[in-house]
Design a protein around this motif. Structure first.
Motif: not given
Length: 287
Positions: A15, A47-48, A58, A60
């Motif tokens: 994160f 977040l991935e 992910g 973004r």
């Protein structure tokens, strides 16, 4: 100022959260013949998560707020840009991965509402250790833009190839070569936008234990899609930059650097030709 937070969790989940504000000027590649003063605030969150096997996904989202100090430029260029993207990929090795991505872009203007637009960036990328000596990111794909309002003589929909390259080669005896390049849309005061294609890099090497020298250069081509009513030809510019930077490391916390950058623009419209040079001295303190 710049604030960043990142956290890695179990099983390679991560994160990130960043916020950066700067009172700055337009970069040397700006279409203007002077570096206009502006404020810029960037916020991003990502977040991935790992999926099954070696796959990952992910998301973004980022927001860039731009405000110019000069009223005439503020009326044309003050804007808020939002970028929201998804990507998924495969881990090739412990240090290398490949991925596909799609990013939605939205540009909302404060007063120049005729330039509001949305678009899509899509493609594939390779990230990490490319070879034993080369690391970085390589992305290839396409980009599109749609303007919400029709303007006489102005392009409303466009699609073009896109690339984004940032690679570093670490050679023997501490030689280091960085290559970077990008092709994208840029908002404009001459047309609605222009397509900019750039390629540059720098070569650096330590000079003993307390100094480092770097030589940099770049080439760029700006292509304007529409006729401006004040001219009989569509505009296109070729931009060249060459510079040098010398850094002295006083100790682990303190360093001093001097730099010089020469830049020139050769336009098919002579009004926009120019040459100038910028020198400076900076002091860095690491807390």
């Amino acid at each position: 100022g710049y604030v960043a937070f990142s956290q890695e969790f179990a099983k390679a989940a991560s994160f990130s959260l960043e916020e950066a504000f700067k009172a700055t000027t337009d970069p040397a590649s700006s279409e203007l013949t002077e570096r206009a003063k502006r404020a810029q605030n960037d916020v991003g969150i990502g977040l991935e998560l790992p999926l099954s096997g070696k796959t990952f996904a992910g998301v973004r989202v980022s927001d860039t707020l731009t405000r110019y100090r000069r009223a005439s430029l503020a009326a044309l260029l003050d804007r808020d840009e939002v970028l929201a993207g998804l990507r998924g990929g495969y881990v090739l090795t412990a240090k290398t991965r490949t991925y596909a991505f799609a990013r939605y872009a939205s540009v909302a203007y404060v007063t120049n509402l005729s330039n509001e637009s949305s678009g899509l960036l899509a493609g594939a990328g390779l990230q990490g250790e490319i070879t034993k000596r080369i690391t970085g990111t390589l992305e290839l794909g396409s980009m599109s833009r749609h303007y919400t309002r029709t303007v006489s003589g102005g392009t409303r929909d466009t699609t073009a190839p896109r690339y984004d390259v940032a690679l570093t080669w670490e050679g023997p005896r501490d030689w280091k070569v960085r290559v970077n390049g990008e092709r994208g849309f840029s908002d404009s005061v001459f047309n609605r936008f222009f397509v900019t294609s750039a390629l540059g890099g720098n070569v650096s090497k330590p000079l003993g234990k307390h100094a480092k020298v770097a030589v940099l250069g770049s080439w760029g081509l700006d292509q304007y899609p529409d006729l401006n009513p004040e001219f009989a030809r569509k505009r296109h510019d070729t931009n060249i930059q060459v510079g040098v930077r010398l850094t002295f490391v006083v100790n682990e916390r303190h360093s001093i650097a001097g730099s010089y950058l020469y830049r020139s623009r050769d336009s098919n419209l002579d009004t926009y030709d120019f040459q100038d040079g910028v020198g400076g001295i900076s002091y860095d303190l690491t807390l």
